[in-house]
Enzyme design. Sequence first.
Site, PDB file in Angstrom:
ATOM      1  N   SER A 191       0.843  -1.177   0.000  1.00 58.22           N
ATOM      2  CA  SER A 191       0.000   0.000   0.000  1.00 58.22           C
ATOM      3  C   SER A 191       0.894   1.249   0.000  1.00 58.22           C
ATOM      4  O   SER A 191       1.679   1.413  -0.906  1.00 58.22           O
ATOM      5  CB  SER A 191      -0.968  -0.027   1.168  1.00 58.22           C
ATOM      6  OG  SER A 191      -2.038   0.825   0.908  1.00 58.22           O
ATOM      7  N   ASP A 235      -8.609  -5.771  -5.643  1.00 63.93           N
ATOM      8  CA  ASP A 235      -8.282  -4.689  -4.709  1.00 63.93           C
ATOM      9  C   ASP A 235      -9.188  -3.477  -4.961  1.00 63.93           C
ATOM     10  O   ASP A 235      -9.149  -2.887  -6.034  1.00 63.93           O
ATOM     11  CB  ASP A 235      -6.813  -4.286  -4.894  1.00 63.93           C
ATOM     12  CG  ASP A 235      -6.318  -3.382  -3.787  1.00 63.93           C
ATOM     13  OD1 ASP A 235      -7.143  -2.752  -3.103  1.00 63.93           O
ATOM     14  OD2 ASP A 235      -5.093  -3.297  -3.601  1.00 63.93           O
ATOM     15  N   HIS A 275      -6.799  -6.076  -1.279  1.00 61.60           N
ATOM     16  CA  HIS A 275      -5.728  -5.189  -0.834  1.00 61.60           C
ATOM     17  C   HIS A 275      -4.833  -5.939   0.133  1.00 61.60           C
ATOM     18  O   HIS A 275      -4.855  -5.728   1.347  1.00 61.60           O
ATOM     19  CB  HIS A 275      -6.318  -3.945  -0.190  1.00 61.60           C
ATOM     20  CG  HIS A 275      -5.328  -2.822  -0.057  1.00 61.60           C
ATOM     21  ND1 HIS A 275      -4.749  -2.202  -1.136  1.00 61.60           N
ATOM     22  CD2 HIS A 275      -4.810  -2.218   1.033  1.00 61.60           C
ATOM     23  CE1 HIS A 275      -3.930  -1.266  -0.716  1.00 61.60           C
ATOM     24  NE2 HIS A 275      -3.941  -1.256   0.596  1.00 61.60           N
TER      25      HIS A 275
END
Length: 891
Positions: free
Chosen positions: A502, A589, A621
């Site tokens: 991320s 995601d 994610h």
Amino acid sequence: MQRTLSFLLWSGVAVAVMSGMALAQPAGQPPLIDRALFFGDPEISGSQLSPDGQYLSFIKPFNGTRNIWVKKADEPFANARAITNDQKRPIANYFWSRDSRYVLYSQDQGGDENFNVYAVDPKAAPAAGQPVPVARNLTDAKGVRALIYSVPKSDPDVMYVGINERDKAWHDLYKVKISTGERTLVRENKDKVAGWVFDEAGQLRLGARTTDNGSTEILRVDKDALVKVYECNVFETCQPIRFHKDATQAYLITNKGDVDLIGLVLFDPSSSKTTLVESDPKRRVDLGNAVFSDKTGDLLATQYEDERVRWYVKEPSFKADFDFIEKRFPGKDVNFQSSTADEQRWIVVVASDTDPGEVFVYDRATRKVTPQYKVRETLPRDQLAPMTTLTYPSSDGLQIPAYLTLPRGIPAKALPLMVVPHGGPWGRDTWGYDTFAQFLANRGYAVLQPNFRASTGYGKKFLNLGNGKWGETMQDDITWGVKHLVAQGTVDPKRVGIMGGSYGGYATLAGVAFTPDLYSAGVAIVAPSNLLTLLDSIPPYWESIRTVFNVRMGDPGKADDKARLMKQSPLNSADRIHTPLMVVQGQNDPRVKRAESDQIVIALRDRGFPVEYLVAPDEGHGFARPVNNMAMIASTEKFLARHLGGRFQEEMPADVATRLKEITVDPKTVTLTAAATAAAGAPKPAADLAPMKATYSASIAMGGQSMAMKIAQEAREENGTWVFTETADTPMGAATDSAVIEKGTLLIKKRTVKQGPADIALDFSDKAITGTLAMNGQSRPVNVALDGPVFADGPGSHAVIAHLPLAQGYTTSFRNLDLRSQKVEVKQLAVVGRESVTVPAGTFDAWKVEVKGADGGVTTLWVAADSRQVAKISATLPAMNGAVLTAELEK
């Protein structure tokens, strides 16, 4: 205290490192620990006592996937039975209803984060033909994300849930009966409320929302209205956490006003009066947690996450219990995890940097501490490496707190280093057992985990220093950590890698793009590559914090912010990357779409730079399924060892090897699909246009015939914009095509075409192309929706391309409009070489630029390296059955 892996944005991502140049094991270095002991399913985890004390529940694999199990509290674990059987995704979170009748848990599908809430009766017999009881979906709706707000003590068969079925951006408030699933609408959320707070009697008392300017408003719920009773601005924090037992005041965490650190206050919603309860006695960090008795409502303790956790215990009897446990387990962090309703028995977890945790049941009356299990019991704790704290100055002198884990058995000199930035970025790393740090240290790497500016926990000044600084001073905070360890002699500057998920994935891409000589390997997991498209594609249920993103990162609607976001996007500096890179992505995601990874893979592939790519079709994610985790870890471990020289484990189970093959993507097969089209932004020019005039001799060849023409171009400044006009003299008559182009960005704003009976007028914005197409007196409207700006389209498109930062290996992509179909297509641009080209105007040292369309058309431009003049054009025209246009500069 129970440890987490600094997820926020990469919750669930299991990453690691393995490789192909394993070094000889130095004397004293621990043996290579099997990666499965780090990242495989834990034998037992997540234990809870039922409120009535009759049962102990926990998470354990069942048929290969983590599910919920239950046993009588005094039975051995061997007598436990599974009560769920989810075979697609591990169950991560669950809780007991207050009357101990049900176990409730949330689950999504394939990582899409559309969580529903399920209930199962732990006493029920298995369903017919099934090994477990029936699990009922209490919030059953497709594409919906349910949020649990309250499970009141006043009615144990009720929970209050937010469901975004009516509006994907906002959750309506429902009362759900657990025993039947009956759902009653309490409040339709047309006030953009992001969260609700109930008092101890189960009455709805407060709401909170984010305004259009990013401020947080706390609202009192009156019978007929929501009344604002407290507010803090976008750079401050304020949040109600629970009501006081007197039901007249609420506990609030806040740093509003001339206060840096978040503290705990009591807040009166009727008068808006606040009374300070506590802030950090050492004045170093924010309040980390406030621990309350669910039985009495009393504040039991506060916690502060400094270099390590500090406890301040308030309630005398709880302090006696805490001191007793802490004394029994010196040097460990203590966490009171779960209790019976009468709070006489607790699940207590003790852990440290080299111990993922030991779990006990503590009886307060007898002070008996009964062992239950060790988390990852087979992990050899005596071979793990201590985590230490350090602080170093960044580029502007700001002191950066960080954690460092050094491999055991190796002198701390000239070590390979892995930098692991946390996700968020509004999160932080903490002291304690960290799976990735321990795994990498076992492979021979030093591991640096910096809490760069914008990390939470260190006050709002430190947090706000990161506003607008992605890839800039935020990245410096990471870079200077590497420099610090190199200067100390701890780290070999030629063997430094970076890995994260991320925001940590973004920091990885930024590191290899903006400081390309610093790193020798990078692993970017669910990583944003283009900040404009990241902001444009955030999930609908994040609508309440969109303004916060715009303030803390940048507002794409503002020219200066947009230009900075483009500069901060690693995709736009992909031509600088020369670090070996692995990219990892979940197909589903919802936060960082697959297009973000596709783009950077394409950019590197098209310049001939090797890149490795993993995409799991059943993940979001971060990776949750163990087989996907293990495949990613095995591949990453070997990749890092190949480029940094650490140790790695060669073998892997057959199912992991098979899965690795299934999720490995050949970069040659990656295309800008419909999803990626939305992610294609507008490239940033290296220079602006200038007034010019040019003439080209041109021809169109098709089927053995050729048609000659002259093309005249002119660019002039007019009303603060560029007006670019192109006139072609053809055997079919003159044609004039004119465009208004924005200065600086070189984005097209208007286009008019006149040729014989055809008359076209178009207006361009970031959201739509509108206008009219007229032919022989008949007109029809044009209205094409856009997900971003059109670039290098119409007259002047070649001149605009010539003003990009052309260099060997440079690649980018952008949108064009196909006038005939009125559809948007993505063009892919690459500089494929530099060569001398001779045309009537002379000989030019030129960049050779190829622009490819989805229809198979290819345009090749030769752009003079010094003057940015387009010397020659060659284009195949699929719309004209493969005709070839050639144009050469005359003057």
